[in-house]
Design a protein around this motif. Structure first.
Motif, PDB file in Angstrom:
ATOM      1  N   THR A   1       0.936  -1.013   0.001  1.00  0.00           N
ATOM      2  CA  THR A   1      -0.210  -0.146  -0.072  1.00  0.00           C
ATOM      3  C   THR A   1       0.872   1.245   0.076  1.00  0.00           C
ATOM      4  OG1 THR A   1      -1.798  -1.224   1.319  1.00  0.00           O
ATOM      5  CG2 THR A   1      -1.699   1.195   1.216  1.00  0.00           C
ATOM      6  N   THR A   2       0.617   2.165  -0.795  1.00  0.00           N
ATOM      7  CA  THR A   2       1.361   3.253  -0.641  1.00  0.00           C
ATOM      8  C   THR A   2       0.600   4.734  -0.040  1.00  0.00           C
ATOM      9  OG1 THR A   2       0.547   4.066  -2.672  1.00  0.00           O
ATOM     10  CG2 THR A   2       2.377   3.024  -3.098  1.00  0.00           C
ATOM     11  N   SER A   3       1.231   5.564   0.466  1.00  0.00           N
ATOM     12  CA  SER A   3       0.726   6.459   1.397  1.00  0.00           C
ATOM     13  C   SER A   3       0.175   7.555   0.537  1.00  0.00           C
ATOM     14  CB  SER A   3       1.782   7.088   1.960  1.00  0.00           C
ATOM     15  OG  SER A   3       3.035   7.436   1.476  1.00  0.00           O
ATOM     16  N   THR A   4      -0.765   8.299   1.065  1.00  0.00           N
ATOM     17  CA  THR A   4      -1.471   9.454   0.263  1.00  0.00           C
ATOM     18  C   THR A   4      -0.594  10.874   0.469  1.00  0.00           C
ATOM     19  OG1 THR A   4      -2.504   9.981   2.628  1.00  0.00           O
ATOM     20  CG2 THR A   4      -3.645   8.658   0.952  1.00  0.00           C
ATOM     21  N   PRO A   5      -0.724  11.483  -0.662  1.00  0.00           N
ATOM     22  CA  PRO A   5       0.328  12.575  -0.752  1.00  0.00           C
ATOM     23  C   PRO A   5       0.030  13.579   0.348  1.00  0.00           C
ATOM     24  CG  PRO A   5      -0.896  12.062  -3.037  1.00  0.00           C
ATOM     25  CD  PRO A   5      -1.622  11.355  -1.943  1.00  0.00           C
ATOM     26  N   ASP A   6      -1.276  13.810   0.802  1.00  0.00           N
ATOM     27  CA  ASP A   6      -1.389  14.919   1.785  1.00  0.00           C
ATOM     28  C   ASP A   6      -1.242  14.557   3.304  1.00  0.00           C
ATOM     29  OD1 ASP A   6      -5.327  14.590   2.419  1.00  0.00           O
ATOM     30  OD2 ASP A   6      -3.417  13.082   2.022  1.00  0.00           O
ATOM     31  N   SER A   7      -0.688  13.454   3.503  1.00  0.00           N
ATOM     32  CA  SER A   7      -0.312  12.948   4.805  1.00  0.00           C
ATOM     33  C   SER A   7       1.032  12.310   5.036  1.00  0.00           C
ATOM     34  CB  SER A   7      -1.495  11.999   5.378  1.00  0.00           C
ATOM     35  OG  SER A   7      -1.434  10.875   4.674  1.00  0.00           O
ATOM     36  N   SER A   8       1.603  12.035   3.966  1.00  0.00           N
ATOM     37  CA  SER A   8       2.806  10.911   4.163  1.00  0.00           C
ATOM     38  C   SER A   8       3.716  11.312   2.975  1.00  0.00           C
ATOM     39  CB  SER A   8       2.632   9.508   4.456  1.00  0.00           C
ATOM     40  OG  SER A   8       1.842   9.260   5.332  1.00  0.00           O
ATOM     41  N   PRO A   9       5.202  11.049   3.150  1.00  0.00           N
ATOM     42  CA  PRO A   9       5.897  11.186   1.912  1.00  0.00           C
ATOM     43  C   PRO A   9       5.336  10.981   0.567  1.00  0.00           C
ATOM     44  CG  PRO A   9       7.159  10.622   3.836  1.00  0.00           C
ATOM     45  CD  PRO A   9       5.916  10.418   4.000  1.00  0.00           C
ATOM     46  N   THR A  10       5.506  11.426  -0.491  1.00  0.00           N
ATOM     47  CA  THR A  10       4.854  11.166  -1.826  1.00  0.00           C
ATOM     48  C   THR A  10       5.666   9.901  -2.440  1.00  0.00           C
ATOM     49  OG1 THR A  10       4.084  13.428  -1.872  1.00  0.00           O
ATOM     50  CG2 THR A  10       3.870  12.309  -3.974  1.00  0.00           C
ATOM     51  N   PRO A  11       4.835   8.970  -2.892  1.00  0.00           N
ATOM     52  CA  PRO A  11       5.547   7.945  -3.792  1.00  0.00           C
ATOM     53  C   PRO A  11       5.725   8.747  -4.985  1.00  0.00           C
ATOM     54  CG  PRO A  11       3.667   7.228  -2.893  1.00  0.00           C
ATOM     55  CD  PRO A  11       3.526   8.572  -2.419  1.00  0.00           C
TER      56      PRO A  11
ATOM     57  N   MET B   1       9.830 -10.691   4.059  1.00  0.00           N
ATOM     58  CA  MET B   1       9.917  -9.637   5.438  1.00  0.00           C
ATOM     59  C   MET B   1       9.004  -8.832   5.035  1.00  0.00           C
ATOM     60  SD  MET B   1      12.795 -10.444   7.199  1.00  0.00           S
ATOM     61  CE  MET B   1      13.581  -9.016   8.115  1.00  0.00           C
ATOM     62  N   ALA B   2       8.517  -8.116   3.913  1.00  0.00           N
ATOM     63  CA  ALA B   2       7.323  -7.394   3.501  1.00  0.00           C
ATOM     64  C   ALA B   2       6.168  -8.183   4.042  1.00  0.00           C
ATOM     65  CB  ALA B   2       7.194  -6.982   2.292  1.00  0.00           C
ATOM     66  N   ALA B   3       5.842  -9.310   3.747  1.00  0.00           N
ATOM     67  CA  ALA B   3       4.596 -10.129   4.194  1.00  0.00           C
ATOM     68  C   ALA B   3       4.354 -10.170   5.594  1.00  0.00           C
ATOM     69  CB  ALA B   3       4.755 -11.453   3.414  1.00  0.00           C
ATOM     70  N   GLU B   4       5.640 -10.446   6.451  1.00  0.00           N
ATOM     71  CA  GLU B   4       5.369 -10.574   7.801  1.00  0.00           C
ATOM     72  C   GLU B   4       5.011  -9.135   8.293  1.00  0.00           C
ATOM     73  OE1 GLU B   4       5.740 -12.580  11.419  1.00  0.00           O
ATOM     74  OE2 GLU B   4       5.435 -13.386   9.347  1.00  0.00           O
ATOM     75  N   LEU B   5       5.696  -7.948   7.732  1.00  0.00           N
ATOM     76  CA  LEU B   5       5.430  -6.898   8.206  1.00  0.00           C
ATOM     77  C   LEU B   5       3.671  -6.246   7.994  1.00  0.00           C
ATOM     78  CD1 LEU B   5       7.445  -3.550   7.886  1.00  0.00           C
ATOM     79  CD2 LEU B   5       4.885  -3.535   7.447  1.00  0.00           C
TER      80      LEU B   5
ATOM     81  N   LEU C   1       2.711   0.447   3.404  1.00  0.00           N
ATOM     82  CA  LEU C   1       4.046  -0.419   3.036  1.00  0.00           C
ATOM     83  C   LEU C   1       4.417  -0.166   1.470  1.00  0.00           C
ATOM     84  CD1 LEU C   1       6.219  -2.589   3.457  1.00  0.00           C
ATOM     85  CD2 LEU C   1       4.484  -4.305   2.923  1.00  0.00           C
ATOM     86  N   VAL C   2       5.692   0.188   1.269  1.00  0.00           N
ATOM     87  CA  VAL C   2       6.192   0.411  -0.182  1.00  0.00           C
ATOM     88  C   VAL C   2       7.434  -0.401  -0.457  1.00  0.00           C
ATOM     89  CG1 VAL C   2       7.174   2.045  -1.728  1.00  0.00           C
ATOM     90  CG2 VAL C   2       5.309   2.684  -0.395  1.00  0.00           C
ATOM     91  N   ARG C   3       7.267  -1.252  -1.738  1.00  0.00           N
ATOM     92  CA  ARG C   3       8.612  -2.350  -1.670  1.00  0.00           C
ATOM     93  C   ARG C   3       9.525  -1.208  -2.567  1.00  0.00           C
ATOM     94  NH1 ARG C   3       7.426  -7.434  -2.746  1.00  0.00           N
ATOM     95  NH2 ARG C   3       9.551  -7.520  -2.914  1.00  0.00           N
ATOM     96  N   GLY C   4      10.563  -1.453  -1.903  1.00  0.00           N
ATOM     97  CA  GLY C   4      11.629  -0.402  -2.647  1.00  0.00           C
ATOM     98  C   GLY C   4      12.905  -0.582  -1.501  1.00  0.00           C
ATOM     99  N   ASP C   5      14.041   0.149  -1.856  1.00  0.00           N
ATOM    100  CA  ASP C   5      15.244   0.056  -1.127  1.00  0.00           C
ATOM    101  C   ASP C   5      15.964   1.614  -1.405  1.00  0.00           C
ATOM    102  OD1 ASP C   5      17.383   0.423  -3.033  1.00  0.00           O
ATOM    103  OD2 ASP C   5      16.465  -1.229  -4.120  1.00  0.00           O
TER     104      ASP C   5
ATOM    105  N   VAL D   1       5.642   5.512   6.865  1.00  0.00           N
ATOM    106  CA  VAL D   1       5.583   4.435   5.984  1.00  0.00           C
ATOM    107  C   VAL D   1       6.959   3.473   5.768  1.00  0.00           C
ATOM    108  CG1 VAL D   1       5.588   4.323   3.340  1.00  0.00           C
ATOM    109  CG2 VAL D   1       4.697   6.391   4.252  1.00  0.00           C
ATOM    110  N   ALA D   2       6.570   2.166   5.822  1.00  0.00           N
ATOM    111  CA  ALA D   2       7.532   1.060   5.898  1.00  0.00           C
ATOM    112  C   ALA D   2       8.256   1.085   4.478  1.00  0.00           C
ATOM    113  CB  ALA D   2       7.357  -0.060   6.364  1.00  0.00           C
TER     114      ALA D   2
END
Length: 278
Positions: A3-13, A94-98, A107-111, A86-87
């Motif tokens: 799940t990505t975060s919303t632009p008005d509340s969290s860092p923007t994807p 690991m992402a599935a366990e989180l 949760l965003v998949r990235g590094d 945002v994780a």
């Protein structure tokens, strides 16, 4: 699905490149994600206090990226302190366990080498036990790109206290074991590579950033089985293969059962914290 975060509340994807290939040892955690989440130590309140002090702002409401979040151990602590967190995690296991543990946290998949977020969109970027898995020549500029002016980059590691006698004795056994079974991590770094933590020394931090440092001591008391599971969740054991890891952990159980006859181990840590302001 992440799940990505919303632009008005969290860092923007953003449309940053796909995560770069992670080192094989970094991905080894995927096969032990549940063990990692259950046995690894958390972090004391004093660490979060120090992050607030050195970053110069409260965690509550801070737009935060927890990079290399793993199973969410640090993510949970940041969330509980009121951070808008945002994780960010590259490993599918690991992402599935989180996601299972923290279903309501974005949760965003990235590094860290390619942060999938817009420029100047975060107040705080944290790496708990994970900065050493990045290429700092890429991850440091990425952090500075994504942080807003005045934002902070906070890196920390739980490191077992070598001044405690039983920890030092265990460290000697780890050195001998990995010298024989995993020569590439033999030598002075073998204890850290094995299980006692892997804090980056100041000379290994990106030289273009100015860091301030803090050590936060703390302890936890856990059943012997949890301590051994914690040891076994470290990458050097995970890449050894099950038979060799079981052999060491079985012998270690005998050593520690004599040291802790009631079956409870007091683990003693210092959290090594480094903070840089953009």
């Amino acid at each position: 699905m992440a799940t990505t975060s919303t632009p008005d509340s969290s860092p923007t994807p953003s449309s940053s490149p796909r995560p770069s290939p992670a080192p094989p040892r970094a991905l080894s955690f995927d096969r032990a994600a549940a063990q990692y989440g259950a046995a690894r130590p958390g972090y004391p309140d004093a660490l979060l206090d120090a992050v607030e002090e050195l970053s110069g702002r409260p965690l509550r409401g801070a737009r935060t990226l927890d990079v290399g979040a793993g199973t969410g151990i640090s993510t949970r602590r940041l969330h509980d302190r009121g951070a808008d967190v945002v994780a960010v995690e590259p490993g599918p296991g690991m992402a599935a366990e989180l996601r299972r543990a923290l279903p309501d946290v974005p949760l965003v998949r990235g590094d860290g080498n390619h942060l999938p977020f817009a420029a100047a969109s975060a107040d705080l970027i944290t790496y708990a036990q994970s900065w050493h898995w990045t290429d700092s020549a890429r991850s440091a500029p990425e952090a500075m790109r994504v942080l807003r002016p005045g934002g902070a980059l906070a890196l920390w590691w739980n490191v077992a206290d070598p001044d405690v006698a039983w920890v030092a004795e265990q460290g000697t056994r780890l050195l001998a074991f990995f010298a024989a079974e995993l020569p590439e991590v033999a030598g002075p770094a073998a204890v850290n590579a094995g299980a006692h933590g892997s804090a980056v020394s100041p000379r290994d931090l990106p030289p273009e950033l100015t860091f301030v440092h803090r050590r936060v001591p703390w302890t936890r008391r856990v059943p012997l089985a949890t301590h051994l599971s914690n040891l076994g969740s470290h990458s050097a054991f995970l890449v050894l293969g099950d038979e060799l890891a079981r052999r060491f952990l079985s012998e270690e159980r005998e050593h520690l059962a004599r040291r802790f006859p009631d079956g409870t181990v007091e683990e003693t840590y210092g959290v090594e914290l480094s903070v840089a302001i953009r």
